[in-house]
Scaffold this active site. Structure first.
Site, short mmCIF file in Angstrom:
data_model
loop_
_atom_site.label_atom_id
_atom_site.label_comp_id
_atom_site.label_asym_id
_atom_site.label_seq_id
_atom_site.Cartn_x
_atom_site.Cartn_y
_atom_site.Cartn_z
N CYS A 33 -7.14 4.80 -1.07
CA CYS A 33 -5.99 3.99 -1.06
C CYS A 33 -6.96 2.49 -0.52
O CYS A 33 -5.00 2.30 -0.85
CB CYS A 33 -5.61 4.75 -0.17
SG CYS A 33 -6.31 4.70 1.29
N CYS A 58 -1.84 4.88 6.64
CA CYS A 58 -0.60 5.89 6.06
C CYS A 58 -0.39 6.28 7.51
O CYS A 58 -1.09 6.79 8.65
CB CYS A 58 -0.41 6.69 5.20
SG CYS A 58 -1.66 8.20 5.03
N CYS A 102 -7.37 10.35 4.03
CA CYS A 102 -6.95 9.59 5.23
C CYS A 102 -7.24 10.21 6.51
O CYS A 102 -7.94 8.92 7.82
CB CYS A 102 -5.52 10.29 5.61
SG CYS A 102 -4.66 9.52 3.92
FE1 FES Z 1 -4.53 5.58 2.60
FE2 FES Z 1 -3.46 7.57 3.83
S1 FES Z 1 -2.95 7.06 2.05
S2 FES Z 1 -5.45 5.73 5.14
#
Ligand code: FES
Length: 126
Positions: A33, A58, A102
């Site tokens: 991400c 996130c 994450c």
């Molecule tokens: Fe990147 Fe959760 S989507 S840390």
């Protein structure tokens, strides 16, 4: 998408920011991400006295780092290195499958900070 436990942790995360006078710092990025997590710690005689995090991640990353830092405060560095993202997920009573990565950020940032602490000790000749 998140359970109540995760939402509660996200709404009032613990250990946000930077430990004053920290002697361990770890910054890691997540390839999938692109988000970043930084953990600072104050370690005395191999025991984690304080730990805080900053993240561009996130809600799952915030909730994971909040519980992960809480779980390692008061532990030795070797105990903290045994903390896995599975334990963090258990503490959060589950994460959606697409958010598992994450929780890995917190685990990796803790390991990076401890590595930094150990390198600094070596430089000081301890
Ligand atoms: Fe990147 Fe959760 S989507 S840390």
């Amino acid at each position: 998408m998140y359970n109540e436990r995760v939402m509660k942790e996200f709404a009032a995360p613990k250990n946000v920011g930077e430990v004053e006078g920290y002697n361990a710092i770890g910054t890691v990025g997540n390839e999938s991400c692109g988000d970043i997590m930084q953990i600072t710690m104050k370690i005395e005689d191999g025991v984690i006295k304080d730990a805080k995090f900053k993240t561009f991640g996130c809600a799952a990353a915030v909730a994971s780092s909040s519980v992960a830092t809480n779980m390692i405060i008061g532990k030795t560095v070797d105990e903290a290195l045994k903390l896995t993202n599975r334990q963090v997920i258990e503490e959060l009573e589950g994460l959606p499958p697409q958010k598992i990565h994450c929780s890995v950020l917190a685990e990796e940032a803790i390991a990076a900070a401890i590595q930094n602490y150990k390198e600094n000790l070596e430089k000081q000749g301890n």
